[in-house]
Write a protein that holds these residues in place. Sequence first.
Motif, PDB file in Angstrom:
ATOM      1  N   LYS A 153       7.021  10.281  -1.239  1.00 50.71           N
ATOM      2  CA  LYS A 153       6.843   9.128  -2.013  1.00 50.71           C
ATOM      3  C   LYS A 153       7.469   7.746  -1.508  1.00 50.71           C
ATOM      4  CE  LYS A 153       6.107  11.482  -6.253  1.00 50.71           C
ATOM      5  NZ  LYS A 153       6.531  11.634  -7.681  1.00 50.71           N
ATOM      6  N   LEU A 154       8.744   7.692  -0.849  1.00 47.48           N
ATOM      7  CA  LEU A 154       9.201   6.588  -0.325  1.00 47.48           C
ATOM      8  C   LEU A 154       8.508   5.996   0.910  1.00 47.48           C
ATOM      9  CD1 LEU A 154      11.614   4.653  -0.555  1.00 47.48           C
ATOM     10  CD2 LEU A 154      13.076   6.166   0.769  1.00 47.48           C
ATOM     11  N   ASP A 155       8.192   7.358   1.673  1.00 50.60           N
ATOM     12  CA  ASP A 155       7.633   6.798   2.988  1.00 50.60           C
ATOM     13  C   ASP A 155       6.293   5.946   2.774  1.00 50.60           C
ATOM     14  OD1 ASP A 155       9.666   7.910   4.511  1.00 50.60           O
ATOM     15  OD2 ASP A 155       8.599   9.774   4.782  1.00 50.60           O
ATOM     16  N   ALA A 156       5.401   6.690   1.616  1.00 51.61           N
ATOM     17  CA  ALA A 156       4.418   6.061   1.318  1.00 51.61           C
ATOM     18  C   ALA A 156       4.503   4.737   0.827  1.00 51.61           C
ATOM     19  CB  ALA A 156       3.603   6.864   0.215  1.00 51.61           C
ATOM     20  N   LYS A 157       5.543   4.481   0.009  1.00 49.88           N
ATOM     21  CA  LYS A 157       5.666   3.002  -0.410  1.00 49.88           C
ATOM     22  C   LYS A 157       6.230   1.934   0.527  1.00 49.88           C
ATOM     23  CE  LYS A 157       5.173   3.839  -4.760  1.00 49.88           C
ATOM     24  NZ  LYS A 157       4.180   3.331  -5.514  1.00 49.88           N
ATOM     25  N   ILE A 158       6.592   2.631   1.390  1.00 49.03           N
ATOM     26  CA  ILE A 158       7.324   1.575   2.764  1.00 49.03           C
ATOM     27  C   ILE A 158       6.022   1.290   3.636  1.00 49.03           C
ATOM     28  CG2 ILE A 158       8.508   1.737   4.874  1.00 49.03           C
ATOM     29  CD1 ILE A 158      10.792   3.416   3.460  1.00 49.03           C
ATOM     30  N   ALA A 159       5.231   2.083   3.754  1.00 50.74           N
ATOM     31  CA  ALA A 159       3.889   2.178   4.553  1.00 50.74           C
ATOM     32  C   ALA A 159       2.928   0.932   3.773  1.00 50.74           C
ATOM     33  CB  ALA A 159       3.150   3.274   4.698  1.00 50.74           C
ATOM     34  N   GLN A 160       2.964   1.174   2.381  1.00 53.11           N
ATOM     35  CA  GLN A 160       2.084   0.273   1.794  1.00 53.11           C
ATOM     36  C   GLN A 160       2.726  -1.167   1.725  1.00 53.11           C
ATOM     37  OE1 GLN A 160       2.021   1.570  -2.633  1.00 53.11           O
ATOM     38  NE2 GLN A 160       0.362   0.121  -2.798  1.00 53.11           N
ATOM     39  N   LYS A 161       4.039  -1.115   1.639  1.00 51.92           N
ATOM     40  CA  LYS A 161       4.886  -2.644   1.554  1.00 51.92           C
ATOM     41  C   LYS A 161       4.569  -3.295   2.825  1.00 51.92           C
ATOM     42  CE  LYS A 161       9.369  -4.392   1.396  1.00 51.92           C
ATOM     43  NZ  LYS A 161      10.740  -4.402   1.468  1.00 51.92           N
ATOM     44  N   LYS A 162       4.550  -2.557   4.118  1.00 53.04           N
ATOM     45  CA  LYS A 162       4.157  -3.023   5.384  1.00 53.04           C
ATOM     46  C   LYS A 162       2.912  -3.564   5.380  1.00 53.04           C
ATOM     47  CE  LYS A 162       7.405  -0.544   8.238  1.00 53.04           C
ATOM     48  NZ  LYS A 162       7.696   0.391   9.283  1.00 53.04           N
ATOM     49  N   GLN A 163       1.969  -2.723   4.882  1.00 55.15           N
ATOM     50  CA  GLN A 163       0.524  -3.220   4.776  1.00 55.15           C
ATOM     51  C   GLN A 163       0.334  -4.523   3.807  1.00 55.15           C
ATOM     52  OE1 GLN A 163      -2.190  -0.350   2.926  1.00 55.15           O
ATOM     53  NE2 GLN A 163      -4.059  -1.888   3.200  1.00 55.15           N
ATOM     54  N   ILE A 164       1.013  -4.534   2.759  1.00 55.33           N
ATOM     55  CA  ILE A 164       0.864  -5.526   1.924  1.00 55.33           C
ATOM     56  C   ILE A 164       1.490  -6.844   2.415  1.00 55.33           C
ATOM     57  CG2 ILE A 164       1.619  -6.580  -0.485  1.00 55.33           C
ATOM     58  CD1 ILE A 164       0.880  -3.698  -1.590  1.00 55.33           C
ATOM     59  N   ALA A 165       2.529  -6.689   3.328  1.00 59.43           N
ATOM     60  CA  ALA A 165       3.245  -8.006   3.926  1.00 59.43           C
ATOM     61  C   ALA A 165       2.551  -8.453   4.841  1.00 59.43           C
ATOM     62  CB  ALA A 165       4.837  -7.277   4.613  1.00 59.43           C
TER      63      ALA A 165
END
Length: 127
Positions: free
Chosen positions: A62-74
Amino acid sequence: MGAERKRNVSKIQTSYVEQQEYAEIASARKRKLLIRRLSLFLVFASLLSYLMISSYLSQTTKLDAKIAQKKQIAGELTELKKQQEILKEDIIKLNDDDYIAKLARKEYFFSEKNEIIFNIPKEKKEK
Protein backbone atom coordinates in the motif's frame (compact mmCIF):
# COMPACT_ATOMS: atom_id res chain seq x y z
CA MET A 1 13.43 -65.08 21.79
CA GLY A 2 10.39 -63.41 20.27
CA ALA A 3 8.32 -64.23 23.32
CA GLU A 4 8.63 -62.17 26.43
CA ARG A 5 10.01 -63.82 29.44
CA LYS A 6 8.21 -63.53 32.65
CA ARG A 7 10.39 -62.11 35.32
CA ASN A 8 10.38 -63.66 38.67
CA VAL A 9 11.56 -60.50 40.36
CA SER A 10 9.22 -58.85 42.80
CA LYS A 11 9.26 -55.20 43.85
CA ILE A 12 10.22 -54.09 47.28
CA GLN A 13 7.26 -52.43 48.94
CA THR A 14 8.90 -49.74 51.05
CA SER A 15 7.94 -46.13 51.49
CA TYR A 16 11.12 -45.00 49.73
CA VAL A 17 10.29 -47.02 46.60
CA GLU A 18 6.73 -45.66 46.63
CA GLN A 19 8.05 -42.11 46.94
CA GLN A 20 10.41 -42.69 44.03
CA GLU A 21 7.57 -44.12 41.89
CA TYR A 22 5.36 -41.11 42.73
CA ALA A 23 8.26 -38.78 41.94
CA GLU A 24 8.75 -40.48 38.54
CA ILE A 25 5.03 -40.20 37.80
CA ALA A 26 5.00 -36.52 38.85
CA SER A 27 8.11 -35.84 36.78
CA ALA A 28 6.49 -37.49 33.74
CA ARG A 29 3.32 -35.41 34.23
CA LYS A 30 5.35 -32.21 34.53
CA ARG A 31 7.32 -33.06 31.40
CA LYS A 32 4.08 -33.83 29.54
CA LEU A 33 2.51 -30.52 30.66
CA LEU A 34 5.68 -28.66 29.73
CA ILE A 35 5.62 -30.16 26.24
CA ARG A 36 1.93 -29.24 25.87
CA ARG A 37 2.56 -25.66 27.02
CA LEU A 38 5.56 -25.26 24.72
CA SER A 39 3.68 -26.65 21.73
CA LEU A 40 0.73 -24.33 22.44
CA PHE A 41 3.13 -21.41 22.78
CA LEU A 42 4.77 -22.39 19.47
CA VAL A 43 1.38 -22.46 17.73
CA PHE A 44 0.43 -19.02 19.07
CA ALA A 45 3.87 -17.59 18.28
CA SER A 46 3.76 -18.89 14.72
CA LEU A 47 0.21 -17.57 14.25
CA LEU A 48 1.21 -14.17 15.61
CA SER A 49 4.32 -14.01 13.45
CA TYR A 50 2.28 -14.97 10.36
CA LEU A 51 -0.22 -12.19 11.06
CA MET A 52 2.54 -9.65 11.64
CA ILE A 53 4.41 -10.59 8.47
CA SER A 54 1.28 -10.54 6.33
CA SER A 55 0.21 -7.14 7.68
CA TYR A 56 3.74 -5.81 7.12
CA LEU A 57 3.73 -7.00 3.50
CA SER A 58 0.29 -5.56 2.80
CA GLN A 59 1.29 -2.23 4.34
CA THR A 60 4.46 -2.05 2.25
CA THR A 61 2.51 -2.70 -0.95
CA LYS A 62 0.00 0.00 0.00
CA LEU A 63 2.85 2.37 0.83
CA ASP A 64 4.53 1.71 -2.53
CA ALA A 65 1.24 2.42 -4.31
CA LYS A 66 0.82 5.67 -2.37
CA ILE A 67 4.39 6.75 -3.19
CA ALA A 68 3.81 6.09 -6.89
CA GLN A 69 0.55 8.03 -6.74
CA LYS A 70 2.31 10.90 -4.97
CA LYS A 71 4.96 11.08 -7.72
CA GLN A 72 2.28 11.11 -10.39
CA ILE A 73 0.31 13.85 -8.65
CA ALA A 74 3.50 15.88 -8.11
CA GLY A 75 4.17 15.71 -11.86
CA GLU A 76 0.62 16.84 -12.59
CA LEU A 77 1.04 19.68 -10.11
CA THR A 78 4.16 20.98 -11.84
CA GLU A 79 2.38 20.83 -15.21
CA LEU A 80 -0.57 22.73 -13.79
CA LYS A 81 1.72 25.36 -12.27
CA LYS A 82 3.41 25.87 -15.65
CA GLN A 83 0.02 26.16 -17.30
CA GLN A 84 -1.07 28.66 -14.63
CA GLU A 85 1.99 30.82 -15.31
CA ILE A 86 1.28 30.75 -19.05
CA LEU A 87 -2.33 31.73 -18.43
CA LYS A 88 -1.26 34.59 -16.13
CA GLU A 89 1.05 35.87 -18.87
CA ASP A 90 -1.80 35.62 -21.38
CA ILE A 91 -4.05 37.62 -19.05
CA ILE A 92 -1.42 40.33 -18.79
CA LYS A 93 -0.96 40.34 -22.59
CA LEU A 94 -4.72 40.45 -23.23
CA ASN A 95 -4.98 43.62 -21.16
CA ASP A 96 -2.71 45.31 -23.76
CA ASP A 97 -4.59 46.78 -26.75
CA ASP A 98 -1.63 46.46 -29.14
CA TYR A 99 -1.36 42.72 -28.45
CA ILE A 100 -5.09 42.24 -29.03
CA ALA A 101 -4.83 44.10 -32.36
CA LYS A 102 -1.88 41.93 -33.49
CA LEU A 103 -3.70 38.78 -32.42
CA ALA A 104 -6.86 39.80 -34.30
CA ARG A 105 -4.87 40.57 -37.45
CA LYS A 106 -3.02 37.26 -37.23
CA GLU A 107 -5.86 34.90 -36.32
CA TYR A 108 -8.91 36.54 -37.89
CA PHE A 109 -7.29 38.36 -40.80
CA PHE A 110 -8.38 41.80 -39.69
CA SER A 111 -6.52 44.70 -41.23
CA GLU A 112 -5.69 48.26 -40.37
CA LYS A 113 -6.62 51.14 -42.67
CA ASN A 114 -4.84 51.01 -46.01
CA GLU A 115 -3.50 47.52 -45.32
CA ILE A 116 -3.93 44.65 -47.77
CA ILE A 117 -3.93 41.04 -46.64
CA PHE A 118 -2.52 38.44 -48.98
CA ASN A 119 -3.54 34.89 -48.24
CA ILE A 120 -0.81 32.53 -49.44
CA PRO A 121 -1.85 28.86 -49.66
CA LYS A 122 0.39 26.36 -48.02
CA GLU A 123 2.02 23.97 -50.47
CA LYS A 124 2.38 20.31 -49.69
CA LYS A 125 5.86 18.99 -50.01
CA GLU A 126 5.84 15.52 -51.51
CA LYS A 127 9.08 13.62 -51.75
